[in-house]
Design a protein around this motif. Structure first.
Motif, PDB file in Angstrom:
ATOM      1  N   GLY A   1       0.810  -1.214   0.000  1.00 13.46           N
ATOM      2  CA  GLY A   1       0.000   0.000   0.000  1.00 13.46           C
ATOM      3  C   GLY A   1       0.839   1.257   0.000  1.00 13.46           C
ATOM      4  N   LEU A   2       1.882   1.274   0.797  1.00 13.62           N
ATOM      5  CA  LEU A   2       2.754   2.442   0.838  1.00 13.62           C
ATOM      6  C   LEU A   2       3.499   2.626  -0.479  1.00 13.62           C
ATOM      7  CD1 LEU A   2       4.128   2.089   4.467  1.00 13.62           C
ATOM      8  CD2 LEU A   2       2.434   3.740   3.627  1.00 13.62           C
ATOM      9  N   PHE A   3       3.858   1.518  -1.114  1.00 11.46           N
ATOM     10  CA  PHE A   3       4.533   1.600  -2.417  1.00 11.46           C
ATOM     11  C   PHE A   3       3.605   2.231  -3.453  1.00 11.46           C
ATOM     12  CE2 PHE A   3       5.423  -0.154  -6.622  1.00 11.46           C
ATOM     13  CZ  PHE A   3       6.773   0.169  -6.774  1.00 11.46           C
ATOM     14  N   VAL A   4       2.349   1.752  -3.504  1.00 12.96           N
ATOM     15  CA  VAL A   4       1.400   2.299  -4.464  1.00 12.96           C
ATOM     16  C   VAL A   4       1.113   3.764  -4.151  1.00 12.96           C
ATOM     17  CG1 VAL A   4      -0.984   2.150  -5.313  1.00 12.96           C
ATOM     18  CG2 VAL A   4       0.377   0.075  -5.007  1.00 12.96           C
ATOM     19  N   GLU A   5       1.050   4.126  -2.869  1.00 10.69           N
ATOM     20  CA  GLU A   5       0.869   5.524  -2.502  1.00 10.69           C
ATOM     21  C   GLU A   5       1.991   6.384  -3.076  1.00 10.69           C
ATOM     22  OE1 GLU A   5      -0.332   7.282   1.593  1.00 10.69           O
ATOM     23  OE2 GLU A   5       1.870   7.338   1.516  1.00 10.69           O
ATOM     24  N   SER A   6       3.227   5.928  -2.946  1.00  7.00           N
ATOM     25  CA  SER A   6       4.363   6.692  -3.474  1.00  7.00           C
ATOM     26  C   SER A   6       4.282   6.824  -4.991  1.00  7.00           C
ATOM     27  CB  SER A   6       5.688   6.025  -3.073  1.00  7.00           C
ATOM     28  OG  SER A   6       5.857   6.060  -1.677  1.00  7.00           O
ATOM     29  N   MET A   7       3.888   5.746  -5.672  1.00  9.37           N
ATOM     30  CA  MET A   7       3.751   5.804  -7.121  1.00  9.37           C
ATOM     31  C   MET A   7       2.658   6.797  -7.525  1.00  9.37           C
ATOM     32  SD  MET A   7       5.987   3.801  -8.546  1.00  9.37           S
ATOM     33  CE  MET A   7       5.348   3.419 -10.172  1.00  9.37           C
ATOM     34  N   MET A   8       1.533   6.776  -6.797  1.00 13.74           N
ATOM     35  CA  MET A   8       0.447   7.697  -7.115  1.00 13.74           C
ATOM     36  C   MET A   8       0.860   9.130  -6.826  1.00 13.74           C
ATOM     37  SD  MET A   8      -2.605   7.577  -8.401  1.00 13.74           S
ATOM     38  CE  MET A   8      -2.572   9.189  -9.192  1.00 13.74           C
ATOM     39  N   ALA A   9       1.593   9.351  -5.740  1.00 13.45           N
ATOM     40  CA  ALA A   9       2.083  10.696  -5.427  1.00 13.45           C
ATOM     41  C   ALA A   9       3.011  11.208  -6.519  1.00 13.45           C
ATOM     42  CB  ALA A   9       2.789  10.688  -4.077  1.00 13.45           C
ATOM     43  N   ALA A  10       3.893  10.328  -7.009  1.00 14.25           N
ATOM     44  CA  ALA A  10       4.822  10.723  -8.070  1.00 14.25           C
ATOM     45  C   ALA A  10       4.071  11.101  -9.336  1.00 14.25           C
ATOM     46  CB  ALA A  10       5.809   9.583  -8.353  1.00 14.25           C
ATOM     47  N   LEU A  11       3.011  10.359  -9.653  1.00 16.70           N
ATOM     48  CA  LEU A  11       2.228  10.644 -10.849  1.00 16.70           C
ATOM     49  C   LEU A  11       1.471  11.956 -10.706  1.00 16.70           C
ATOM     50  CD1 LEU A  11       1.076   9.686 -13.595  1.00 16.70           C
ATOM     51  CD2 LEU A  11      -0.695   8.472 -12.312  1.00 16.70           C
ATOM     52  N   ALA A  12       0.794  12.135  -9.583  1.00 15.02           N
ATOM     53  CA  ALA A  12      -0.061  13.314  -9.411  1.00 15.02           C
ATOM     54  C   ALA A  12       0.748  14.590  -9.238  1.00 15.02           C
ATOM     55  CB  ALA A  12      -0.984  13.109  -8.213  1.00 15.02           C
ATOM     56  N   GLN A  13       1.807  14.513  -8.441  1.00 17.71           N
ATOM     57  CA  GLN A  13       2.525  15.730  -8.076  1.00 17.71           C
ATOM     58  C   GLN A  13       3.463  16.243  -9.160  1.00 17.71           C
ATOM     59  OE1 GLN A  13       2.340  14.238  -3.489  1.00 17.71           O
ATOM     60  NE2 GLN A  13       4.277  15.133  -4.137  1.00 17.71           N
ATOM     61  N   THR A  14       3.640  15.497 -10.224  1.00 12.81           N
ATOM     62  CA  THR A  14       4.468  15.972 -11.330  1.00 12.81           C
ATOM     63  C   THR A  14       3.629  16.336 -12.545  1.00 12.81           C
ATOM     64  OG1 THR A  14       4.840  13.664 -12.021  1.00 12.81           O
ATOM     65  CG2 THR A  14       6.508  14.685 -10.610  1.00 12.81           C
ATOM     66  N   GLY A  15       2.315  16.314 -12.400  1.00 11.79           N
ATOM     67  CA  GLY A  15       1.426  16.700 -13.491  1.00 11.79           C
ATOM     68  C   GLY A  15       1.368  18.211 -13.636  1.00 11.79           C
ATOM     69  N   PRO A  16       0.912  18.706 -14.782  1.00 16.07           N
ATOM     70  CA  PRO A  16       0.894  20.151 -15.032  1.00 16.07           C
ATOM     71  C   PRO A  16      -0.020  20.924 -14.091  1.00 16.07           C
ATOM     72  CG  PRO A  16      -0.280  18.944 -16.770  1.00 16.07           C
ATOM     73  CD  PRO A  16       0.443  17.935 -15.945  1.00 16.07           C
ATOM     74  N   GLU A  17      -1.169  20.350 -13.741  1.00 21.93           N
ATOM     75  CA  GLU A  17      -2.068  21.067 -12.843  1.00 21.93           C
ATOM     76  C   GLU A  17      -1.469  21.198 -11.454  1.00 21.93           C
ATOM     77  OE1 GLU A  17      -6.186  20.758 -12.647  1.00 21.93           O
ATOM     78  OE2 GLU A  17      -6.455  19.892 -14.639  1.00 21.93           O
ATOM     79  N   ALA A  18      -0.791  20.150 -10.984  1.00 21.64           N
ATOM     80  CA  ALA A  18      -0.155  20.226  -9.667  1.00 21.64           C
ATOM     81  C   ALA A  18       0.923  21.300  -9.658  1.00 21.64           C
ATOM     82  CB  ALA A  18       0.434  18.878  -9.300  1.00 21.64           C
ATOM     83  N   ALA A  19       1.701  21.374 -10.715  1.00 19.12           N
ATOM     84  CA  ALA A  19       2.761  22.383 -10.780  1.00 19.12           C
ATOM     85  C   ALA A  19       2.183  23.785 -10.662  1.00 19.12           C
ATOM     86  CB  ALA A  19       3.545  22.224 -12.081  1.00 19.12           C
ATOM     87  N   GLN A  20       1.086  24.057 -11.370  1.00 20.55           N
ATOM     88  CA  GLN A  20       0.466  25.378 -11.322  1.00 20.55           C
ATOM     89  C   GLN A  20      -0.130  25.656  -9.948  1.00 20.55           C
ATOM     90  OE1 GLN A  20       0.341  27.931 -13.762  1.00 20.55           O
ATOM     91  NE2 GLN A  20      -0.277  28.955 -11.856  1.00 20.55           N
ATOM     92  N   ARG A  21      -0.796  24.657  -9.366  1.00 22.02           N
ATOM     93  CA  ARG A  21      -1.446  24.871  -8.074  1.00 22.02           C
ATOM     94  C   ARG A  21      -0.423  25.028  -6.957  1.00 22.02           C
ATOM     95  NH1 ARG A  21      -7.269  21.861  -8.199  1.00 22.02           N
ATOM     96  NH2 ARG A  21      -7.632  22.070 -10.442  1.00 22.02           N
ATOM     97  N   LEU A  22       0.646  24.285  -7.023  1.00 23.72           N
ATOM     98  CA  LEU A  22       1.699  24.448  -6.014  1.00 23.72           C
ATOM     99  C   LEU A  22       2.358  25.818  -6.140  1.00 23.72           C
ATOM    100  CD1 LEU A  22       3.301  20.883  -6.148  1.00 23.72           C
ATOM    101  CD2 LEU A  22       2.012  21.871  -4.242  1.00 23.72           C
ATOM    102  N   ALA A  23       2.550  26.278  -7.359  1.00 28.90           N
ATOM    103  CA  ALA A  23       3.108  27.615  -7.556  1.00 28.90           C
ATOM    104  C   ALA A  23       2.171  28.684  -7.003  1.00 28.90           C
ATOM    105  CB  ALA A  23       3.383  27.857  -9.038  1.00 28.90           C
TER     106      ALA A  23
END
Length: 258
Positions: A221-243
Motif C-alpha cells: 500500500g505504501l509503495f502504491v501511494e508513493s507511485m500515485m504521489a509521483a504521478l499526481a505531483q508531477t502533473g501540469p495542474e499540480a505544478a500550477q497549483r503548487l506555484a
C-alpha cells in the motif's frame, strides 16, 4: 432512459435522479439498466455527479415483485448486474455524491454506499431488511456497506432488522454530511462543485488507488501511494497549483467541519 432515470448536465456536474416515485424508487431491472447507462454517460461528460431520488425518498431497495420468480442462476446473474452498474459509479473517473432523504434501505443503501460521498437529511433512514425477508444482500453490501459500517454493525442490521436514523448513520461513518430538511441537493451541489474543480490526477488517485490500497499489505500500500504521489505531483495542474500556493495566490482552506 425511458423516464426511469433523469439526467441533467449543469456546470460539469451530472444530476442523476431515480424517477420511480410511485414505487418509492424501488430498483427493478429497467431502472438498474437506466442507472447503469446514466453512470456511464456521466463518466464521459461530467467532472462530478450527484445521485438523488425524486419523490418521497431516495430508494426503497430491490423491487421484490421481480425477484420472486428467479431461480438460483437468475439471482446470481441479477446480482452481478447490480455489481456491474455500481462499479460504473465506483470505479470510474468521476466522483459520485449521494443526496439522501427518506427510506434508503436494502438496494438503496447499497447504491448510496457505492457512491463516494453521502449527504443526508434528517428524514433519511437506513436498513438492510433482506435478512428479515429470508434473502441475502446482492448489490455489493457485503463489501461496500460492511467497509463503511464494519461487519459487526452490518450483521446487527441484517440479523435484527435494526434501522439507523440519519444521526446514527453519521456517527457510524455511513454518512459524511448531515444537513437540514430540504437542503440535501444544495449541499450535494456545493460539494460537487468543489470536486469538479479538483486536478484529474488527484481524483484518479482517490477513486482508483485509495480503495485498492485498503486491500493491500502495508508495504504494498505504501509503495502504491508513493507511485500515485509521483504521478499526481508531477502533473501540469499540480505544478500550477503548487506555484499558486507558494506565491500566496491560492484560496484559503475552509473552516473545520465545513
Amino acid at each position: 432512459m425511458d423516464g426511469l432515470v433523469t439526467f441533467e448536465l449543469r456546470d460539469r456536474i451530472a444530476w442523476i435522479g431515480l424517477n420511480r416515485p410511485e414505487k418509492r424508487n424501488a430498483i427493478n431491472d429497467a431502472l438498474l439498466e437506466a442507472l447503469h447507462a446514466a453512470a456511464a454517460r456521466a463518466q464521459g461528460e461530467a467532472r462530478a455527479a450527484v445521485i438523488h431520488g425524486h419523490g418521497p425518498c431516495f430508494c426503497a431497495g430491490l423491487d421484490l415483485a421481480e425477484h420472486q420468480a428467479r431461480d438460483p442462476e437468475g439471482v446470481f446473474t441479477h446480482s452481478r448486474a447490480w455489481h456491474a452498474a455500481f462499479s460504473a459509479i465506483r470505479r470510474g473517473r468521476v466522483p459520485f455524491i449521494a443526496a439522501l432523504h427518506g427510506p434508503t434501505v436494502g438496494g438503496g443503501l447499497e447504491l448510496a454506499a457505492a457512491c463516494h460521498i453521502r449527504v443526508a437529511e434528517p428524514s433519511a433512514f437506513f436498513a438492510l431488511p433482506e435478512g428479515q425477508r429470508g434473502i441475502y444482500v446482492g448489490g455489493g453490501a457485503s463489501v461496500h456497506v460492511a467497509r463503511l459500517l464494519g461487519a459487526s454493525r452490518m450483521a446487527d442490521m441484517m440479523l435484527t432488522g435494526r434501522v439507523l436514523d440519519a444521526a446514527a448513520a453519521e456517527r457510524a461513518g455511513l454518512v459524511q454530511y448531515l444537513v437540514a430538511e430540504n437542503e440535501r441537493l444544495d449541499k450535494a451541489g456545493e460539494l460537487a462543485t468543489k470536486v469538479a474543480a479538483m486536478a484529474p490526477l488527484t481524483v484518479l488517485g482517490v477513486l482508483q488507488a485509495l480503495p485498492r490500497i485498503q486491500d493491500m499489505s502495508e508495504d504494498d500500500g505504501l509503495f502504491v501511494e508513493s507511485m500515485m504521489a509521483a504521478l499526481a505531483q508531477t502533473g501540469p495542474e499540480a505544478a500550477q497549483r503548487l506555484a499558486d500556493f507558494v506565491e500566496k495566490r491560492a484560496a484559503r482552506l475552509g473552516t473545520a467541519g465545513s
